[in-house]
Design an enzyme around this catalytic site. Structure first.
Site, mmCIF file in Angstrom:
data_model
loop_
_atom_site.group_PDB
_atom_site.id
_atom_site.type_symbol
_atom_site.label_atom_id
_atom_site.label_comp_id
_atom_site.label_asym_id
_atom_site.label_seq_id
_atom_site.Cartn_x
_atom_site.Cartn_y
_atom_site.Cartn_z
ATOM 1 N N ILE A 1 86.079 87.712 10.876
ATOM 2 C CA ILE A 1 85.519 89.078 10.883
ATOM 3 C C ILE A 1 84.590 89.286 9.686
ATOM 4 O O ILE A 1 83.696 90.120 9.698
ATOM 5 C CB ILE A 1 86.660 90.130 10.862
ATOM 6 N N ARG B 1 80.431 95.794 2.494
ATOM 7 C CA ARG B 1 79.157 96.350 2.025
ATOM 8 C C ARG B 1 79.337 97.623 1.212
ATOM 9 O O ARG B 1 80.283 98.360 1.411
ATOM 10 C CB ARG B 1 78.299 96.738 3.231
ATOM 11 N N GLY C 1 93.414 87.974 4.281
ATOM 12 C CA GLY C 1 92.773 89.187 3.772
ATOM 13 C C GLY C 1 93.623 90.351 4.246
ATOM 14 O O GLY C 1 93.832 90.526 5.450
ATOM 15 N N ALA C 2 94.139 91.108 3.277
ATOM 16 C CA ALA C 2 95.062 92.204 3.625
ATOM 17 C C ALA C 2 94.479 93.544 3.207
ATOM 18 O O ALA C 2 95.201 94.468 2.860
ATOM 19 C CB ALA C 2 96.417 91.964 2.953
ATOM 20 N N ASN D 1 80.838 85.793 -0.051
ATOM 21 C CA ASN D 1 81.789 85.599 1.046
ATOM 22 C C ASN D 1 81.841 84.150 1.530
ATOM 23 O O ASN D 1 82.891 83.685 1.998
ATOM 24 C CB ASN D 1 81.483 86.570 2.182
ATOM 25 N N ILE E 1 90.784 96.196 6.868
ATOM 26 C CA ILE E 1 90.908 95.686 8.243
ATOM 27 C C ILE E 1 92.206 94.892 8.388
ATOM 28 O O ILE E 1 92.925 95.041 9.384
ATOM 29 C CB ILE E 1 89.690 94.822 8.639
ATOM 30 N N GLY E 2 92.525 94.070 7.390
ATOM 31 C CA GLY E 2 93.747 93.257 7.465
ATOM 32 C C GLY E 2 94.986 94.124 7.653
ATOM 33 O O GLY E 2 95.848 93.839 8.493
ATOM 34 N N ARG F 1 80.714 100.395 20.291
ATOM 35 C CA ARG F 1 79.877 101.462 19.711
ATOM 36 C C ARG F 1 78.840 101.937 20.729
ATOM 37 O O ARG F 1 78.595 103.135 20.877
ATOM 38 C CB ARG F 1 79.192 100.936 18.439
ATOM 39 N N HIS G 1 75.317 89.817 14.458
ATOM 40 C CA HIS G 1 75.864 91.097 14.013
ATOM 41 C C HIS G 1 75.014 91.602 12.838
ATOM 42 O O HIS G 1 75.436 91.568 11.690
ATOM 43 C CB HIS G 1 77.326 90.893 13.589
HETATM 44 O O1 TXD Z 1 82.295 93.609 13.049
HETATM 45 C C1 TXD Z 1 82.570 93.026 12.033
HETATM 46 N N1 TXD Z 1 82.675 91.709 12.033
HETATM 47 C C2 TXD Z 1 82.822 93.753 10.794
HETATM 48 C C3 TXD Z 1 82.939 92.994 9.573
HETATM 49 C C4 TXD Z 1 82.977 95.163 10.766
HETATM 50 C C5 TXD Z 1 83.317 95.798 9.610
HETATM 51 C C6 TXD Z 1 83.525 95.089 8.349
HETATM 52 N N2 TXD Z 1 83.239 93.709 8.398
HETATM 53 C C7 TXD Z 1 83.499 92.837 7.249
HETATM 54 O O2 TXD Z 1 84.893 92.531 7.208
HETATM 55 C C8 TXD Z 1 83.231 93.403 5.880
HETATM 56 O O3 TXD Z 1 81.861 93.364 5.587
HETATM 57 C C9 TXD Z 1 84.030 92.460 5.013
HETATM 58 O O4 TXD Z 1 83.299 91.259 4.776
HETATM 59 C C10 TXD Z 1 85.258 92.133 5.878
HETATM 60 C C11 TXD Z 1 86.554 92.798 5.453
HETATM 61 O O5 TXD Z 1 86.396 94.182 5.430
HETATM 62 P P1 TXD Z 1 87.546 95.135 4.809
HETATM 63 O O6 TXD Z 1 87.088 96.522 5.001
HETATM 64 O O7 TXD Z 1 88.871 94.726 5.286
HETATM 65 O O8 TXD Z 1 87.394 94.742 3.261
HETATM 66 P P2 TXD Z 1 88.489 94.899 2.101
HETATM 67 O O9 TXD Z 1 89.323 96.110 2.309
HETATM 68 O O10 TXD Z 1 87.752 94.779 0.810
HETATM 69 O O11 TXD Z 1 89.432 93.623 2.297
HETATM 70 C C12 TXD Z 1 89.013 92.338 2.004
HETATM 71 C C13 TXD Z 1 90.166 91.649 1.338
HETATM 72 C C14 TXD Z 1 90.523 92.228 -0.030
HETATM 73 O O12 TXD Z 1 91.851 92.725 -0.021
HETATM 74 C C15 TXD Z 1 90.370 91.047 -0.981
HETATM 75 O O13 TXD Z 1 91.325 91.023 -2.029
HETATM 76 C C16 TXD Z 1 90.565 89.886 -0.016
HETATM 77 O O14 TXD Z 1 89.852 90.262 1.141
HETATM 78 N N3 TXD Z 1 90.117 88.598 -0.542
HETATM 79 C C17 TXD Z 1 90.780 87.454 -0.298
HETATM 80 N N4 TXD Z 1 91.881 87.209 0.439
HETATM 81 C C18 TXD Z 1 92.318 85.954 0.477
HETATM 82 N N5 TXD Z 1 91.698 84.916 -0.140
HETATM 83 C C19 TXD Z 1 90.579 85.113 -0.873
HETATM 84 N N6 TXD Z 1 89.961 84.084 -1.474
HETATM 85 C C20 TXD Z 1 90.076 86.431 -0.968
HETATM 86 N N7 TXD Z 1 89.020 87.006 -1.591
HETATM 87 C C21 TXD Z 1 89.054 88.320 -1.326
#
Ligand code: TXD
Length: 307
Positions: free
Chosen positions: A119, A83, A10-11, A96, A14-15, A152, A176
């Site tokens: 995460i 979210r 996941g990029a 997810n 957060i990635g 936090r 969480h």
């Molecule tokens: O404390 C915690 N654990 C958290 C968790 C705090 C904040 C956010 N948290 C969760 O992290 C949030 O609810 C999401 O479920 C994840 C990732 O958050 P982020 O803000 O990084 O989300 P993005 O920017 O949408 O990135 C998710 C990426 C996106 O680029 C998609 O294209 C990719 O995931 N994605 C995939 N990558 C690889 N393989 C598959 N199958 C795939 N599907 C989506």
């Protein structure tokens, strides 16, 4: 000695931040994997150009091919959807879970020795699912949330007391979700129990804000959720593992009887070192804290049952 390999599954927000922090802190070479074409490659190229500015020698590769995570020492998983305002973390479960199943198979095949930090939300259920899909020993699959929720709590307490964040020591345990458990009995400022410094009513209000802090960020951002602090929190865990720091922190781990809980994944105090979860610490809790921990575990179990 060769450099460590850190695979970021996941990029997105957060990635990308994880890749930046891994590079700045010289943790090793980074692979940024995502299904969106071009995006991980673009971020990797941008980061390559940042490296000379700070003199960090790390290779970063962006890819849409899961095989590139081959032999990774650590996998940090953020793939999924975040979210939107008004949504709970639990609303993400079905979408997810499918993504976690998919990337979990990839990790099992190409990075069978990796330490895995999940995460993706809903965090505890996704960490549970990852351990099931990979079949890795539970010591090698953890969820990151406790470090962030604790941070936090520390940040709000430091703000309240007008002291350095480093003077506040705290624990937030449980799932969480909005029912996470700030553990007041082990929270101190300069070693002084927190309830000797802040009134019970103010602490109630601060703890309520901690529980809703993720949602507060989501409501302000309108698209996406928090990303700087979640990434920083996961980096702390990556470092504890890679450098065998034996750090005491809160993480989502599989319970095996601790606190009277079994099999469910839940945020508990652990020692994190080169063997992964080296120990789950059983600390004595106040009756109301133990009760809240069990209620939180019940909610996580409900999500696991859906899976
Ligand atoms: O404390 C915690 N654990 C958290 C968790 C705090 C904040 C956010 N948290 C969760 O992290 C949030 O609810 C999401 O479920 C994840 C990732 O958050 P982020 O803000 O990084 O989300 P993005 O920017 O949408 O990135 C998710 C990426 C996106 O680029 C998609 O294209 C990719 O995931 N994605 C995939 N990558 C690889 N393989 C598959 N199958 C795939 N599907 C989506």
């Amino acid at each position: 000695m060769s450099r460590k390999k850190i695979a970021l599954i996941g990029a997105g927000q957060i990635g990308g931040t994880l890749a930046l922090l891994s590079g700045l802190r010289n943790l090793g070479d980074v692979v940024l994997y995502d299904v969106v074409e071009g995006m991980p490659q673009g971020k990797a190229l941008d980061l390559q150009h940042l490296a000379p500015v700070f003199g960090c020698d790390f290779a970063v590769k962006g890819t849409n091919d899961i095989r590139d995570i081959q032999g990774a020492d650590v996998c940090v998983v953020t793939s999924g959807i975040p979210r939107k305002p008004g949504m709970s973390r639990d609303d993400l479960v079905k979408t997810n879970a499918d993504i976690i199943r998919k990337v979990g198979e990839g990790i099992k095949t190409y990075a069978p020795q990796a330490f895995v930090i999940v995460i993706t939300n809903p965090l505890d259920a996704m960490a549970y699912l990852m351990q099931q899909v990979t079949g890795f020993p539970a010591e090698r699959v953890v969820g990151m949330a406790g470090v962030l929720d604790t941070a936090r709590y520390q940040a709000f307490l430091a703000e309240e007391l007008k002291v350095s964040v480093s003077s506040v020591s705290a624990f937030v345990l449980g799932g969480h979700g909005d029912d996470m458990v700030p553990v007041r009995s082990y929270t101190t400022c300069g070693g002084v129990p927190i309830d000797k410094l802040i009134s019970s009513e103010r602490l109630d209000a601060i703890e309520k804000r901690v529980r809703g802090a993720g949602g507060e960020v989501v409501a302000l951002l309108k698209t996406g959720s928090a990303f700087y602090s979640p990434a920083a929190s996961a980096i702390q865990m990556v470092e504890a593992y890679l450098f065998d720091q034996k750090k005491v922190l809160a993480a989502a781990v599989r319970c095996t009887g601790e606190y009277g809980l079994d099999k469910v994944y839940l945020g508990l105090p652990i020692i994190l070192g080169s063997k992964g979860v080296e120990k789950i610490l059983e600390i004595e809790l106040r009756d109301e804290e133990r009760k809240a921990l069990h209620e939180s575990a019940g909610r996580v179990q409900g999500l696991i049952d859906i899976l």
